[in-house]
Design a protein around this motif. Sequence first.
Motif, short mmCIF file in Angstrom:
data_model
loop_
_atom_site.label_atom_id
_atom_site.label_comp_id
_atom_site.label_asym_id
_atom_site.label_seq_id
_atom_site.Cartn_x
_atom_site.Cartn_y
_atom_site.Cartn_z
N GLN A 102 0.83 -1.21 0.00
CA GLN A 102 0.00 0.00 0.00
C GLN A 102 0.86 1.26 0.00
OE1 GLN A 102 -3.73 -0.20 2.63
NE2 GLN A 102 -2.26 -1.42 3.75
N GLN A 103 2.03 1.17 0.64
CA GLN A 103 2.88 2.35 0.76
C GLN A 103 3.72 2.61 -0.49
OE1 GLN A 103 4.68 0.81 4.29
NE2 GLN A 103 3.57 2.22 5.63
N VAL A 104 4.00 1.54 -1.24
CA VAL A 104 4.92 1.72 -2.36
C VAL A 104 4.29 1.63 -3.75
CG1 VAL A 104 6.90 0.89 -1.03
CG2 VAL A 104 5.61 -0.74 -2.43
N ALA A 105 3.21 0.85 -3.88
CA ALA A 105 2.74 0.46 -5.22
C ALA A 105 2.35 1.66 -6.08
CB ALA A 105 1.57 -0.51 -5.11
N GLU B 166 14.93 -1.86 -5.11
CA GLU B 166 14.91 -0.53 -4.50
C GLU B 166 13.57 -0.23 -3.84
OE1 GLU B 166 15.87 2.04 -7.75
OE2 GLU B 166 17.91 1.20 -7.88
N GLY B 167 12.48 -0.67 -4.47
CA GLY B 167 11.17 -0.20 -4.02
C GLY B 167 10.35 -1.19 -3.20
N PHE B 168 10.54 -2.49 -3.43
CA PHE B 168 9.63 -3.43 -2.79
C PHE B 168 10.32 -4.78 -2.55
CE2 PHE B 168 5.12 -5.54 -3.36
CZ PHE B 168 4.96 -5.61 -1.98
N PRO B 169 11.48 -4.76 -1.86
CA PRO B 169 12.20 -6.01 -1.62
C PRO B 169 11.41 -6.99 -0.75
CG PRO B 169 13.14 -4.23 -0.31
CD PRO B 169 12.14 -3.61 -1.23
N GLU B 170 10.45 -6.46 0.04
CA GLU B 170 9.68 -7.31 0.95
C GLU B 170 8.95 -8.44 0.23
OE1 GLU B 170 9.55 -4.06 0.73
OE2 GLU B 170 10.18 -3.26 2.67
N LEU B 171 8.66 -8.25 -1.06
CA LEU B 171 7.93 -9.30 -1.77
C LEU B 171 8.83 -10.51 -2.02
CD1 LEU B 171 5.17 -10.03 -3.01
CD2 LEU B 171 6.03 -9.18 -5.20
N GLY B 172 10.14 -10.31 -2.04
CA GLY B 172 11.08 -11.42 -2.25
C GLY B 172 10.98 -12.00 -3.65
N LEU B 173 10.85 -11.13 -4.65
CA LEU B 173 10.73 -11.60 -6.03
C LEU B 173 11.98 -12.38 -6.45
CD1 LEU B 173 8.91 -11.41 -8.61
CD2 LEU B 173 10.38 -9.51 -9.31
N PRO C 97 -3.18 -0.58 -8.23
CA PRO C 97 -2.40 0.61 -7.88
C PRO C 97 -2.65 1.80 -8.82
CG PRO C 97 -1.02 -0.91 -9.07
CD PRO C 97 -2.33 -1.61 -8.86
N TYR C 98 -2.59 3.00 -8.28
CA TYR C 98 -2.70 4.23 -9.06
C TYR C 98 -1.32 4.89 -9.15
CZ TYR C 98 -7.58 4.24 -10.29
OH TYR C 98 -8.77 3.95 -10.90
N GLY C 99 -1.27 6.20 -9.11
CA GLY C 99 0.01 6.90 -9.21
C GLY C 99 0.50 6.97 -10.64
N GLY C 100 1.75 7.45 -10.83
CA GLY C 100 2.31 7.59 -12.17
C GLY C 100 1.47 8.56 -12.98
N LYS C 101 1.23 8.20 -14.24
CA LYS C 101 0.46 9.05 -15.15
C LYS C 101 -0.92 9.40 -14.58
CE LYS C 101 -0.35 10.70 -19.38
NZ LYS C 101 0.46 11.79 -19.96
N LEU D 29 -4.27 6.11 -3.82
CA LEU D 29 -3.19 5.11 -3.76
C LEU D 29 -3.58 3.89 -4.59
CD1 LEU D 29 -2.16 5.04 0.01
CD2 LEU D 29 -1.03 6.23 -1.89
N TYR D 30 -4.81 3.46 -4.38
CA TYR D 30 -5.26 2.29 -5.14
C TYR D 30 -6.77 2.19 -5.10
CZ TYR D 30 -5.37 -0.02 -0.49
OH TYR D 30 -5.61 -0.35 0.82
N LYS D 31 -7.30 1.36 -6.00
CA LYS D 31 -8.74 1.11 -6.05
C LYS D 31 -8.99 -0.31 -5.56
CE LYS D 31 -10.77 -0.44 -9.49
NZ LYS D 31 -10.56 -0.54 -10.90
N ILE D 32 -10.05 -0.47 -4.79
CA ILE D 32 -10.45 -1.82 -4.39
C ILE D 32 -11.69 -2.20 -5.18
CG2 ILE D 32 -11.33 -3.29 -2.53
CD1 ILE D 32 -9.90 -1.60 -0.53
#
Length: 540
Positions: A275-278, A326-333, A408-412, A430-433
């Motif tokens: 929620q904080q990064v997406a 850099e942005g979302f290492p918590e996901l462990g991709l 997620p929203y943001g960007g353009k 931030l985002y739509k549910i």
Amino acid sequence: MASLISLTLSTLLFSTLVLHVTSNHIQDSFYHCLALNSKASPIPFSSAFFTPNISSFSTLLQSSAQNLRCLAPSVPKPQLIFTPLHESHIQAAVVCAKDLGIQIRIRSGGHDYEGLSYVSEMEPPFVVVDLSRLRSVSVDIEDNTAWVQAGATIGEVYYRIAEKSKVHAFPAGLCTSLGVGGHITGGAYGPMMRKYGLGADNVVDAKVIDANGKILDRKAMGEDYFWALRGGGGGSFGIIVSWKIKLVPIPENVTVFTVPKTLEQNGTKILHRWQQVAADKLDEDLFIRVIIQAVNSSKKGQRTVQHLYQALFLGSTDRLFKVMGEGFPELGLQAKDCMEMSWIKSVLYIAGYPGTTPIEVLLEGKSSFKNYFKAKSDFVKEPIPESGLEGIWTRFYEEESPLMIWNPYGGKMSEIPESEIPFPHRKGVLYKIQYVTTWSDAAKDSVPRHEDWMRKLYNYMSSYASKFPRTAYVNYRDLDLGMNKYGNASFIEASSWGNRYFKDNFNRLVRIKTKVDPENFFSHEQSIPLLPEPNYEQLL
Ligand SMILES: Cc1cc2nc3c(=O)[nH]c(=O)nc-3n(C[C@H](O)[C@H](O)[C@H](O)COP(=O)(O)OP(=O)(O)OC[C@H]3O[C@@H](n4cnc5c(N)ncnc54)[C@H](O)[C@@H]3O)c2cc1C
Ligand SMILES: *[C@@H]1O[C@H](CO)[C@@H](O)[C@H](O)[C@H]1NC(C)=O
Ligand SMILES: *[C@@H]1O[C@H](CO)[C@@H](O)[C@H](O)[C@H]1NC(C)=O
Ligand SMILES: *[C@@H]1O[C@H](CO)[C@@H](O)[C@H](O)[C@H]1NC(C)=O
Ligand SMILES: *[C@@H]1O[C@H](CO)[C@@H](O)[C@H](O)[C@H]1NC(C)=O
Ligand SMILES: *[C@@H]1O[C@H](CO)[C@@H](O)[C@H](O)[C@H]1NC(C)=O
């Protein structure tokens, strides 16, 4: 007693007879009127006319309808279905419906959440104008545009673009069976929205048939009318015949991944981080949505909640790793989660097709989602605390097939001003549910049971969702937000859904509606209303 029964019986018989006669009358009159009004048409319309007494009627009615709840026997059915084969047939249908005082419902892809394109609870009898036979797509790579007819599915549009170029695309919906006619009228978001905005942000011209049966392009309709069509919702301003869309550049290969996390795998913490990064922190080439479902846990007899992080990245795996690190290492991709492929293959991947499916499946226009369902939407501006998330999971365990999709929203999306087009959910979101509950049985009492569950969850979410107004996405039409069963809502009444879908743009939509359709011919349970009469003068 006996006479009472026979009286009732004969009244009943009489009214059925009247009803029958009226229906026949409508069908015959409509047919004759069409014949008169489509004389100049290069194609005859006789094969476009489907009355309930022919066997293909119900097959056609059901064909593209997505919500089985809206096909139940108790739900009103159209007097006939008309499937225009030429633009002039649509024009004739408008003129004739107006002449005969009947309503029309316009259907392109049939995905309306409340079935408004093929159901009407409103008073005068209705006919469905189904545009599924007007589906040509012509792509002009040199000009970077395409003309697409309303009855084409968005998947067909993607296919026709990819057929001509590996580095052009169009940013619209994830579900490939959506009809471009209805889809773009409400906005049309998809996995490239953080880079390029919505489908409706990328429309450069349109052809619409107005309430007088005239065909207008952008120049002829003027900028106000053209503005209203791009996000003001379907069925209020006219019938879209075709859109001219602007293509966007994409790399030859994109990267996709899907990573599942359950609550046992720190799911709640990771989602809190998402929620904080997406929306605000991640590169706009990256779109990670979260599909949230209740699933059986590895412990026998228990359920858990699974979060599927599904992503499209407009770039290579190498660069994706940098962005994620850099942005979302918590996901462990991990490398094994990622696949590089052409954009058109990524369309199939995200739509849920197995990896071996040939892209020609897009030409079939078939939907993989046909259910009894109820859905709602919310926009979120502040991360929901972990304790708030826990409350959602508790509610998920009370329902058979609950589903949420967080987008997620943001960007353009944050750069485009709120008043650019009627779709207003931009900076600060931030985002739509999307909330969905599906069920598979036709039992009548299933409907209130599942709808109740949905409304309770929505109530619970009120403290976490956007406020004043609590906003919603018009393409996720929700009649719980208010409706008028005659299609003649007053401005005040319609504000209850209008402000939520369109925020401040609602007022401008009402002014434009009053100008272009002063008799409110294009109306439905949640259509854009007319201004109250005393105000007419000010604007005309
Ligand atoms: C399974 C599923 C997946 C979805 N995925 C996405 C997604 O990824 N992104 C997204 O943004 N939305 C998505 N939606 C929502 C979708 O955008 C809306 O339901 C949209 O209105 C569908 O358009 P349609 O033509 O298929 O539907 P229809 O039911 O044919 O039409 C919807 C509304 O528009 C009106 N309308 C239809 N055609 C016209 C026309 N030619 N001119 C004027 N009005 C018209 C109808 O009368 C009705 O009110 C999804 C919906 C479903 C069911
Ligand atoms: C079906 O009804 C229409 C409209 O009343 C009528 O014109 C037509 O002849 C009927 N067709 C059949 C096959 O009964
Ligand atoms: C795209 O991927 C294909 C297949 O994986 C590969 O052959 C091709 O070289 C890639 N193109 C680019 C520009 O990386
Ligand atoms: C969950 O997160 C904690 C610290 O935040 C970490 O120590 C633990 O290993 C994580 N568990 C899993 C299953 O990822
Ligand atoms: C989950 O478990 C229930 C019973 O515990 C069972 O009926 C159901 O089929 C299971 N679902 C899946 C997808 O395995
Ligand atoms: C709306 O239509 C209904 C039914 O035709 C009618 O009773 C009602 O008065 C109308 N309302 C307005 C505001 O025109």
